[in-house]
Design an enzyme around this catalytic site. Structure first.
Site, PDB file in Angstrom:
ATOM      1  N   SER A  16      69.939  87.869  92.256  1.00  0.00           N
ATOM      2  CA  SER A  16      69.181  87.088  91.268  1.00  0.00           C
ATOM      3  C   SER A  16      68.404  87.972  90.311  1.00  0.00           C
ATOM      4  O   SER A  16      67.906  87.488  89.310  1.00  0.00           O
ATOM      5  CB  SER A  16      68.219  86.139  91.971  1.00  0.00           C
ATOM      6  OG  SER A  16      67.364  86.831  92.840  1.00  0.00           O
TER       7      SER A  16
ATOM      8  N   THR B 161      80.191 109.246  95.772  1.00  0.00           N
ATOM      9  CA  THR B 161      79.031 108.393  95.552  1.00  0.00           C
ATOM     10  C   THR B 161      79.500 107.036  95.062  1.00  0.00           C
ATOM     11  O   THR B 161      80.693 106.773  95.007  1.00  0.00           O
ATOM     12  CB  THR B 161      78.090 109.027  94.523  1.00  0.00           C
ATOM     13  OG1 THR B 161      76.973 108.178  94.358  1.00  0.00           O
ATOM     14  CG2 THR B 161      78.764 109.222  93.194  1.00  0.00           C
TER      15      THR B 161
ATOM     16  N   LYS C  94      76.164 107.301  89.082  1.00  0.00           N
ATOM     17  CA  LYS C  94      75.221 106.212  89.264  1.00  0.00           C
ATOM     18  C   LYS C  94      75.140 105.936  90.758  1.00  0.00           C
ATOM     19  O   LYS C  94      76.109 106.111  91.502  1.00  0.00           O
ATOM     20  CB  LYS C  94      75.631 104.958  88.489  1.00  0.00           C
ATOM     21  CG  LYS C  94      76.891 104.265  88.932  1.00  0.00           C
ATOM     22  CD  LYS C  94      76.755 103.323  90.089  1.00  0.00           C
ATOM     23  CE  LYS C  94      75.608 102.363  89.890  1.00  0.00           C
ATOM     24  NZ  LYS C  94      75.331 101.637  91.182  1.00  0.00           N
TER      25      LYS C  94
ATOM     26  N   THR D  86      72.894 100.574  87.586  1.00  0.00           N
ATOM     27  CA  THR D  86      72.532  99.245  88.085  1.00  0.00           C
ATOM     28  C   THR D  86      71.043  99.282  88.427  1.00  0.00           C
ATOM     29  O   THR D  86      70.206  99.096  87.569  1.00  0.00           O
ATOM     30  CB  THR D  86      73.403  98.825  89.282  1.00  0.00           C
ATOM     31  OG1 THR D  86      73.400  99.857  90.270  1.00  0.00           O
ATOM     32  CG2 THR D  86      74.830  98.561  88.833  1.00  0.00           C
TER      33      THR D  86
ATOM     34  N   GLU E 268      66.636 103.656  96.004  1.00  0.00           N
ATOM     35  CA  GLU E 268      65.943 102.391  95.788  1.00  0.00           C
ATOM     36  C   GLU E 268      64.646 102.350  96.596  1.00  0.00           C
ATOM     37  O   GLU E 268      64.662 102.378  97.827  1.00  0.00           O
ATOM     38  CB  GLU E 268      66.839 101.222  96.179  1.00  0.00           C
ATOM     39  CG  GLU E 268      67.986 101.012  95.217  1.00  0.00           C
ATOM     40  CD  GLU E 268      68.926  99.913  95.628  1.00  0.00           C
ATOM     41  OE1 GLU E 268      69.714  99.479  94.768  1.00  0.00           O
ATOM     42  OE2 GLU E 268      68.899  99.494  96.798  1.00  0.00           O
TER      43      GLU E 268
ATOM     44  N   ASN F 202      66.453  94.747  97.377  1.00  0.00           N
ATOM     45  CA  ASN F 202      67.688  94.254  97.959  1.00  0.00           C
ATOM     46  C   ASN F 202      67.597  92.824  98.492  1.00  0.00           C
ATOM     47  O   ASN F 202      68.613  92.190  98.746  1.00  0.00           O
ATOM     48  CB  ASN F 202      68.150  95.214  99.052  1.00  0.00           C
ATOM     49  CG  ASN F 202      68.725  96.471  98.446  1.00  0.00           C
ATOM     50  OD1 ASN F 202      69.849  96.486  97.949  1.00  0.00           O
ATOM     51  ND2 ASN F 202      67.945  97.538  98.460  1.00  0.00           N
TER      52      ASN F 202
END
Length: 399
Positions: free
Chosen positions: A399, A187, A176, A150, A271, A394
């Site tokens: 979107s 995870t 992932k 992702t 991230e 985040n």
């Protein structure tokens, strides 16, 4: 079978297609099939809102007594918080795949990742599954690992092998995950494949032990997802039977190596992350107390932002330990950062700490060592820093 350079365990085939669940121009549906029935194990999220694929995978393994033939993973539709309709949608996706493979739906283990809430679009599945099945065996694990990404920036693969008198056993893992990571079992999604002949009960125990020592020992942002799972198959295709205590211990060590490598990659790919914080706690009353202290530090936004800013603000670490709930005597606590003592037996270490710590704070991995006393408890946690980019990613994820 088509393959990458990666040494694939015998008896497994891979497929991936771009179904278009959320992403365009990339694969987002992945299938792994064992040529024979395999011992199956899973560890799953402890979040009370468990996604439909988690519920169905649990049920399927209960029905088969820990046996399975395939793992099916999609990215872009989490199928979480979707009620009974979501569970039925998940079962329908398994039925589509199982009919094409000539196996029972209960032999397929599902996993999903994506936005919580929306139901599956079964029309997309019906259009994608024929191409998925037609491509089985035409790709290797690298492309399969890309299909489950992702916000990940790279596919996460790790592998190892075990030489035995009867032949070689291979272990391959993929995962992932880069955000919503503070697993309470595993995870976001992990897959472990092996070609050894092992018993279902031991396989389950081994996979759970590996998850505890790897995926359960990382944090990115303190969030445990609705969809977290690790699914594992061992099919015996190597014709190497692992049934002695020594053999099981050796195979467990190889599995652990693979899982810990994947867990490291998850934190490495956090991230917006720029650093890995390796937090080691020792001297606690027991391991549980050590874990409380480590997680308080690793999940602290103040600690994480200081690490991102390369600010040697060790007071934030001490503060987090103090509110962790761990039992200790404050006057016996010591902390080092990058090997530099910053807090010794309850008081500041003194000296030009900013100058001493500056080169360590610029590194990609920063060790934080905490001593709570002289007890036997220990724990190691990998954490990431917290950056501007984490907020950007985040803030508009849907979107």
């Amino acid at each position: 079978m088509a393959s990458d350079i990666v040494p694939v365990p015998k008896g497994f085939s891979f497929a991936a297609v771009g179904a278009g669940f959320k992403y365009s121009g990339r694969d987002d549906l992945m299938l792994i099939v064992s040529e024979t029935e395999a011992s199956a194990a899973g560890v799953f999220t402890q979040n009370a809102f468990q996604a439909a694929p988690v519920t169905v995978a649990r049920a399927n393994m209960a029905k088969t007594g820990g046996r399975a033939r395939a793992i099916l993973v999609n990215a872009g539709q989490a199928n979480a918080c979707t009620g009974d309709e979501g569970i039925e949608d998940c079962r329908q996706t398994l039925k589509l795949v199982a009919e094409g493979l000539g196996i029972a739906p209960r032999e397929v283990l599902p996993a999903s990742t994506g936005v919580i809430g929306p139901r599956m679009d079964l029309d997309i599945w019906k259009a994608a599954v024929p191409d998925l099945l037609d491509g089985l065996g035409q790709i290797g694990p690298c492309r399969a690992a890309r299909a489950i990404m992702t916000t990940d920036t790279f596919p996460k693969l790790a592998w190892s092998s075990l030489a035995t008198p009867s032949g070689e056993v291979r272990v391959l893992g993929m995962a992932k995950g880069s955000g919503m990571i503070a697993p309470n079992m595993a995870t976001m999604i992990g897959v472990l494949l092996c070609d050894a002949d092992v018993g279902s009960l031991w396989w389950h125990e081994a996979v759970a032990a590996c998850a505890d020592a790897s995926f359960n020992s990382v944090t990115v942002d303190g969030d445990t997802s609705t969809n977290d799972c690790v699914l594992a198959l061992s099919n015996g295709a190597s014709q190497v039977k692992i049934d002695s205590a020594e053999g099981r211990q050796e195979l467990l060590a190889v599995m652990m190596e693979v899982c810990q490598a994947l867990a490291y990659m998850i934190v490495q790919d956090a991230e917006g992350g720029t650093k890995i914080i390796r937090i080691k706690v020792k001297g606690a009353a027991d391991n549980a107390q050590a874990e409380l202290a480590a997680r308080a530090v690793g999940n602290s936004p103040l600690v994480k932002t200081a690490m991102f800013g390369e600010d040697a603000n060790w007071g934030r670490i001490v503060c987090a330990i103090g509110r962790s709930g761990a039992t200790f005597e404050p006057s016996r606590v010591s902390v080092t950062v990058g090997g530099v003592p910053v807090f010794t037996r309850g008081v500041p270490a003194g000296g030009d700490l900013d100058g001493l710590l500056a080169p360590h704070m610029r590194r990609g991995e920063i060790p934080v060592d905490i001593e709570l006393g002289d007890g036997p408890g220990r724990y190691v946690l990998l954490a990431s820093d917290l950056s501007y980019d984490y907020v950007k990613i985040n803030a508009d994820y849907r979107s």
